[in-house]
Design a protein around this motif. Structure first.
Motif, PDB file in Angstrom:
ATOM      1  N   ARG A 106       0.854  -1.183   0.000  1.00  0.00           N
ATOM      2  CA  ARG A 106       0.000   0.000   0.000  1.00  0.00           C
ATOM      3  C   ARG A 106       0.892   1.235   0.000  1.00  0.00           C
ATOM      4  NH1 ARG A 106      -2.284  -2.481   4.832  1.00  0.00           N
ATOM      5  NH2 ARG A 106      -1.448  -0.648   5.852  1.00  0.00           N
ATOM      6  N   ALA A 107       0.377   2.320  -0.510  1.00  0.00           N
ATOM      7  CA  ALA A 107       1.149   3.563  -0.603  1.00  0.00           C
ATOM      8  C   ALA A 107       1.637   4.014   0.772  1.00  0.00           C
ATOM      9  CB  ALA A 107       0.311   4.656  -1.259  1.00  0.00           C
ATOM     10  N   ASP A 108       0.779   3.946   1.784  1.00  0.00           N
ATOM     11  CA  ASP A 108       1.191   4.401   3.114  1.00  0.00           C
ATOM     12  C   ASP A 108       2.313   3.534   3.662  1.00  0.00           C
ATOM     13  OD1 ASP A 108      -0.777   2.267   3.448  1.00  0.00           O
ATOM     14  OD2 ASP A 108      -0.870   2.807   5.576  1.00  0.00           O
ATOM     15  N   ALA A 109       2.292   2.244   3.373  1.00  0.00           N
ATOM     16  CA  ALA A 109       3.347   1.346   3.859  1.00  0.00           C
ATOM     17  C   ALA A 109       4.678   1.664   3.173  1.00  0.00           C
ATOM     18  CB  ALA A 109       2.959  -0.107   3.615  1.00  0.00           C
ATOM     19  N   LEU A 110       4.652   1.896   1.862  1.00  0.00           N
ATOM     20  CA  LEU A 110       5.888   2.260   1.154  1.00  0.00           C
ATOM     21  C   LEU A 110       6.442   3.581   1.673  1.00  0.00           C
ATOM     22  CD1 LEU A 110       5.095   1.234  -2.515  1.00  0.00           C
ATOM     23  CD2 LEU A 110       6.776   0.204  -0.981  1.00  0.00           C
ATOM     24  N   TRP A 111       5.568   4.535   1.922  1.00  0.00           N
ATOM     25  CA  TRP A 111       6.008   5.839   2.419  1.00  0.00           C
ATOM     26  C   TRP A 111       6.657   5.701   3.802  1.00  0.00           C
ATOM     27  CZ3 TRP A 111       7.678   9.999   0.550  1.00  0.00           C
ATOM     28  CH2 TRP A 111       7.712  11.188   1.263  1.00  0.00           C
ATOM     29  N   ARG A 112       6.051   4.891   4.678  1.00  0.00           N
ATOM     30  CA  ARG A 112       6.640   4.659   6.005  1.00  0.00           C
ATOM     31  C   ARG A 112       7.989   3.956   5.881  1.00  0.00           C
ATOM     32  NH1 ARG A 112       1.473   2.289   7.473  1.00  0.00           N
ATOM     33  NH2 ARG A 112       2.623   0.432   8.101  1.00  0.00           N
ATOM     34  N   LEU A 113       8.106   3.061   4.910  1.00  0.00           N
ATOM     35  CA  LEU A 113       9.360   2.331   4.698  1.00  0.00           C
ATOM     36  C   LEU A 113      10.478   3.266   4.236  1.00  0.00           C
ATOM     37  CD1 LEU A 113      10.700  -0.489   4.632  1.00  0.00           C
ATOM     38  CD2 LEU A 113      10.002  -0.621   2.234  1.00  0.00           C
ATOM     39  N   VAL A 114      10.233   4.077   3.226  1.00  0.00           N
ATOM     40  CA  VAL A 114      11.299   4.956   2.716  1.00  0.00           C
ATOM     41  C   VAL A 114      11.654   6.060   3.708  1.00  0.00           C
ATOM     42  CG1 VAL A 114      10.801   4.490   0.292  1.00  0.00           C
ATOM     43  CG2 VAL A 114       9.804   6.498   1.367  1.00  0.00           C
ATOM     44  N   ARG A 115      10.744   6.407   4.596  1.00  0.00           N
ATOM     45  CA  ARG A 115      11.035   7.429   5.612  1.00  0.00           C
ATOM     46  C   ARG A 115      11.645   6.833   6.869  1.00  0.00           C
ATOM     47  NH1 ARG A 115       7.087  11.776   6.732  1.00  0.00           N
ATOM     48  NH2 ARG A 115       9.030  12.762   7.341  1.00  0.00           N
ATOM     49  N   GLY A 116      11.737   5.499   6.935  1.00  0.00           N
ATOM     50  CA  GLY A 116      12.331   4.857   8.096  1.00  0.00           C
ATOM     51  C   GLY A 116      11.410   4.774   9.291  1.00  0.00           C
ATOM     52  N   ARG A 117      10.125   4.980   9.095  1.00  0.00           N
ATOM     53  CA  ARG A 117       9.156   4.914  10.197  1.00  0.00           C
ATOM     54  C   ARG A 117       8.839   3.464  10.577  1.00  0.00           C
ATOM     55  NH1 ARG A 117      10.682   9.589  10.534  1.00  0.00           N
ATOM     56  NH2 ARG A 117       9.426  11.355   9.934  1.00  0.00           N
ATOM     57  N   ASP A 118       8.886   2.569   9.589  1.00  0.00           N
ATOM     58  CA  ASP A 118       8.674   1.146   9.806  1.00  0.00           C
ATOM     59  C   ASP A 118       9.715   0.397   8.999  1.00  0.00           C
ATOM     60  OD1 ASP A 118       6.449   0.963  11.548  1.00  0.00           O
ATOM     61  OD2 ASP A 118       5.065   1.356   9.897  1.00  0.00           O
ATOM     62  N   ASP A 119      10.017  -0.815   9.425  1.00  0.00           N
ATOM     63  CA  ASP A 119      10.943  -1.621   8.628  1.00  0.00           C
ATOM     64  C   ASP A 119      10.160  -2.644   7.815  1.00  0.00           C
ATOM     65  OD1 ASP A 119      10.320  -3.686  10.386  1.00  0.00           O
ATOM     66  OD2 ASP A 119      12.268  -3.718  11.339  1.00  0.00           O
TER      67      ASP A 119
END
Length: 153
Positions: A106-119
């Motif tokens: 999902r877009a929100d998951a990719l965004w969290r991944l590239v920002r380092g918010r989630d692994d």
């Protein structure tokens, strides 16, 4: 073990909050976008990665990632990019080349991944991100991204 497919991710909690009309519209629009050529968005993403990621990869990391096709799909939009790393940087992968790794999220998951918010591990176990294909290559990619930290702050 049943793994979620693109349709399952499309009907996840964020999308389920939409009215039935908007969900049908989003599903229809996704089907149209999915049929569009992948080259234009792939070219844009390749240029961004050349600026953001490539300078942070050492020679060993570049060699480990080079020559393999990776396909990334943003589930809600149906947008796909097909990339590979070569000697000159990131490039659009030829349409006939089979991907070594397919990543759907999902877009929100990719965004969290590239920002380092989630692994990637957390997103995978939350079923917000699905990886299919060469698992060894997927681990090399994941470990490389983990080692260099967030791509975008």
């Amino acid at each position: 073990m049943n793994r979620p497919g693109p349709g399952d991710l499309l009907h996840s909690a964020p999308m389920a909050a939409l009215s039935p009309f908007l969900l049908r519209a989003a599903t229809g629009l996704r089907a149209i976008v999915r049929r569009l050529p992948v080259e234009p968005p792939s070219f844009v993403v390749a240029r961004v990665l050349d600026r953001v990621l490539l300078p942070r990869l050492d020679a060993g990391q570049r060699q480990a990632l080079a020559g393999r096709v990776v396909e990334v799909e943003v589930i809600e939009a149906g947008v796909r990019v097909r990339l590979q790393l070569d000697m000159g940087g990131f490039a659009v992968a030829a349409g006939a080349a089979a991907p070594a790794l397919v990543i759907r999220a999902r877009a929100d998951a990719l965004w969290r991944l590239v920002r380092g918010r989630d692994d990637a591990d957390r997103l995978f176990f939350e079923q917000a991100l699905v990886m299919e294909g060469d698992t060894e290559y997927g681990l090399v990619l994941k470990n490389t991204l983990d080692a260099i930290g967030p791509l975008w702050n």
